[in-house]
Design an enzyme around this catalytic site. Structure first.
Site, PDB file in Angstrom:
ATOM      1  N   LYS A  91       0.841  -1.198   0.000  1.00 29.38           N
ATOM      2  CA  LYS A  91       0.000   0.000   0.000  1.00 29.38           C
ATOM      3  C   LYS A  91       0.876   1.247   0.000  1.00 29.38           C
ATOM      4  O   LYS A  91       1.672   1.455   0.913  1.00 29.38           O
ATOM      5  CB  LYS A  91      -0.909  -0.010   1.225  1.00 29.38           C
ATOM      6  CG  LYS A  91      -1.764   1.248   1.378  1.00 29.38           C
ATOM      7  CD  LYS A  91      -2.553   1.210   2.682  1.00 29.38           C
ATOM      8  CE  LYS A  91      -3.244   2.542   2.957  1.00 29.38           C
ATOM      9  NZ  LYS A  91      -3.939   2.550   4.270  1.00 29.38           N
ATOM     10  N   ASP A 135      -2.611  10.437   3.785  1.00 29.38           N
ATOM     11  CA  ASP A 135      -4.030  10.085   3.846  1.00 29.38           C
ATOM     12  C   ASP A 135      -4.785  11.071   4.723  1.00 29.38           C
ATOM     13  O   ASP A 135      -4.711  11.021   5.942  1.00 29.38           O
ATOM     14  CB  ASP A 135      -4.189   8.664   4.391  1.00 29.38           C
ATOM     15  CG  ASP A 135      -5.651   8.243   4.469  1.00 29.38           C
ATOM     16  OD1 ASP A 135      -6.476   8.851   3.757  1.00 29.38           O
ATOM     17  OD2 ASP A 135      -5.959   7.309   5.231  1.00 29.38           O
ATOM     18  N   LYS A 177     -10.237  12.683   8.344  1.00 27.56           N
ATOM     19  CA  LYS A 177      -9.828  12.210   9.660  1.00 27.56           C
ATOM     20  C   LYS A 177      -9.995  13.321  10.683  1.00 27.56           C
ATOM     21  O   LYS A 177      -9.673  14.490  10.428  1.00 27.56           O
ATOM     22  CB  LYS A 177      -8.366  11.759   9.633  1.00 27.56           C
ATOM     23  CG  LYS A 177      -8.132  10.511   8.792  1.00 27.56           C
ATOM     24  CD  LYS A 177      -6.671  10.102   8.822  1.00 27.56           C
ATOM     25  CE  LYS A 177      -6.414   8.911   7.922  1.00 27.56           C
ATOM     26  NZ  LYS A 177      -7.089   7.684   8.380  1.00 27.56           N
ATOM     27  N   ASP A 214       1.357   6.225   5.933  1.00 27.15           N
ATOM     28  CA  ASP A 214       0.375   5.314   5.371  1.00 27.15           C
ATOM     29  C   ASP A 214       0.908   4.580   4.143  1.00 27.15           C
ATOM     30  O   ASP A 214       0.160   3.885   3.462  1.00 27.15           O
ATOM     31  CB  ASP A 214      -0.916   6.063   5.014  1.00 27.15           C
ATOM     32  CG  ASP A 214      -2.151   5.188   5.160  1.00 27.15           C
ATOM     33  OD1 ASP A 214      -2.050   4.126   5.794  1.00 27.15           O
ATOM     34  OD2 ASP A 214      -3.211   5.563   4.638  1.00 27.15           O
ATOM     35  N   ASP A 233     -12.246   7.019   3.624  1.00 28.32           N
ATOM     36  CA  ASP A 233     -11.047   6.757   4.428  1.00 28.32           C
ATOM     37  C   ASP A 233     -10.693   5.270   4.434  1.00 28.32           C
ATOM     38  O   ASP A 233      -9.714   4.877   5.052  1.00 28.32           O
ATOM     39  CB  ASP A 233     -11.261   7.255   5.863  1.00 28.32           C
ATOM     40  CG  ASP A 233      -9.960   7.386   6.635  1.00 28.32           C
ATOM     41  OD1 ASP A 233      -8.889   7.472   5.989  1.00 28.32           O
ATOM     42  OD2 ASP A 233      -9.994   7.398   7.883  1.00 28.32           O
ATOM     43  N   GLU A 284      -9.547   3.795   1.846  1.00 26.86           N
ATOM     44  CA  GLU A 284      -8.986   3.917   0.496  1.00 26.86           C
ATOM     45  C   GLU A 284      -7.896   2.903   0.206  1.00 26.86           C
ATOM     46  O   GLU A 284      -7.686   2.512  -0.949  1.00 26.86           O
ATOM     47  CB  GLU A 284      -8.443   5.334   0.279  1.00 26.86           C
ATOM     48  CG  GLU A 284      -7.023   5.596   0.753  1.00 26.86           C
ATOM     49  CD  GLU A 284      -6.812   5.440   2.266  1.00 26.86           C
ATOM     50  OE1 GLU A 284      -5.675   5.129   2.663  1.00 26.86           O
ATOM     51  OE2 GLU A 284      -7.773   5.623   3.040  1.00 26.86           O
ATOM     52  N   ARG A 340      -7.616  -0.254   0.791  1.00 30.93           N
ATOM     53  CA  ARG A 340      -8.097  -1.522   0.233  1.00 30.93           C
ATOM     54  C   ARG A 340      -8.516  -1.362  -1.235  1.00 30.93           C
ATOM     55  O   ARG A 340      -8.489  -2.324  -1.989  1.00 30.93           O
ATOM     56  CB  ARG A 340      -9.253  -2.056   1.077  1.00 30.93           C
ATOM     57  CG  ARG A 340     -10.484  -1.191   1.092  1.00 30.93           C
ATOM     58  CD  ARG A 340     -11.423  -1.523   2.239  1.00 30.93           C
ATOM     59  NE  ARG A 340     -10.859  -1.132   3.514  1.00 30.93           N
ATOM     60  CZ  ARG A 340     -11.439  -1.379   4.686  1.00 30.93           C
ATOM     61  NH1 ARG A 340     -12.588  -2.017   4.730  1.00 30.93           N
ATOM     62  NH2 ARG A 340     -10.865  -0.990   5.810  1.00 30.93           N
TER      63      ARG A 340
END
Length: 372
Positions: free
Chosen positions: A106, A111, A118, A128, A187, A189, A191
């Site tokens: 990933k 993020d 968030k 991230d 959020d 994202e 996956r």
């Protein structure tokens, strides 16, 4: 420094130790760099330079090429950012390869949460891409050590930002696999980009083993804290081997179930699947079930969720710092399977602690002078 020893393999040992240290420090740096430096373009440039290692090749898909290849979920996440997304593919091929390993990491360089922004902890979201750092460091090391393996590494890299073009909760987006996805939470994202990375990996390269590494859910952190990663796999033997490698390398992982009973949590009434079940339980498990829908029934897949172990407090730094988690585990797994030669006895855990001790306590010291 002068070393006096009669050990017959001392030069080999020192060369190996140097390559491990180099890759580990590179993994640290990738996570610690600030997000205005560590962008998808930066990771793509890093991968292009990696291709200078013999038997290595790098392919980069920009937005146009990603569109041509149907990487729709990946592109949806990057829509709100001024920083163009990069779909990074790295290939290492050895003429005496014993097997083919596919790695997916990933690569969300920052993020915000997107429109589901968030409300806390955003300052740490440069980390991230910890999964990307782990697989990139492992790829560098495997190629540097000339291990007898075919390796393909994919890093879908985007920034999840807020803008007039940002993807929306309740959108239906496509994916490389052909499945349509209902977006419940922007959020969730990571996956989405992993879904396209996994699907492209399996359909294009058909590796013998498929492993993805991601800072995917707060649920995994809530379950294991900062001690180990959460492991999910559809293959018991593969899972056991990864656990053993984790223990030997000091990068502990522990399995959680992905029983079919959890699959219904991701059912959507208006699409093939939704990206988040919206409930305060089984978050890491349902995320893994989402990913499983995009592996084209690959028989040897594992997913490691690493939010608590890829970026954490250290005795060697004043602030949280990258750990390059996954590099040692992957190296051990590959070496156990790629060669029958006598392994050199070096403790990766001990080495990583020593290397970390020599890293600057200020991540900004790692920024190239041209960016300062």
């Amino acid at each position: 420094m002068e070393i006096k020893t009669n050990h017959p393999e001392i030069e080999q040992i020192l060369s190996r130790a140097g390559k491990i240290a180099k890759a580990k420090m590179e993994g640290f740096k990738l996570v610690d760099l600030p997000p205005n430096v560590l962008t998808p373009e930066y990771l793509a440039t890093w991968a292009k330079e990696w291709a200078n290692i013999p038997n290595s090749k790098t392919i980069i898909f920009d937005q146009k090429k990603a569109e041509e290849r149907g990487l729709k979920a990946f592109l949806a996440v990057g829509r709100g950012s001024a920083k163009p997304p990069k779909f990074i593919i790295m290939e290492y091929r050895h003429p005496n390869a014993k097997f083919h390993l596919g790695l997916v990491g990933k690569g969300v360089t920052f993020d915000t949460g997107g429109l589901n922004i968030k409300t806390s902890g955003m300052v740490d979201m440069k980390s991230d891409m910890g999964g990307a750092a782990g697989v990139l460091a492992a790829s560098q090391l495997i190629a540097d050590l000339k291990l007898e393996i075919n390796l393909t590494t994919i890093v879908p890299s985007v920034e999840n930002a807020v803008d007039k073009e940002a993807y929306l909760p309740s959108e239906i987006i496509g994916s490389h696999s052909g499945l349509n996805i209902e977006v419940i939470d922007t959020d969730a994202e990571g996956r989405l980009i992993l879904a396209d990375g996994l699907s492209y990996m399996v359909s294009t390269y058909q590796p013998d083993h498929l492993l993805d590494l991601a800072t995917l859910t707060g649920s995994a952190l809530g379950t294991f804290g900062y001690e180990c990663g959460a492991l999910f796999s559809n293959n018991e033997k593969f899972s056991a081997l990864l656990q053993e490698s984790g223990l030997r390398s000091g990068e502990k992982i522990w399995p959680l179930p992905i029983w079919d009973a959890y699959r219904s949590e991701m059912d959507s009434e208006i699409a093939d699947i939704k990206n988040y079940h919206g409930k305060p339980y089984a978050g890491a498990i349902t995320a893994a079930k989402f990913l499983e829908a995009f592996i084209h029934e690959h028989p040897s897949w594992a997913h490691i969720d690493i939010p608590g172990v890829s970026f954490k407090d250290s005795e060697f730094a004043k602030t949280k710092t990258g750990t390059a988690f996954g590099m040692g585990l992957i190296l051990d797994f590959v070496e156990k399977r790629s060669t029958k030669s006598k392994r050199l006895k070096i403790s990766l855990l001990f080495l990583s602690q020593k290397v970390q001790n020599h890293i600057s306590q200020d991540p900004l010291d790692q920024i190239p002078s041209t960016f300062q």
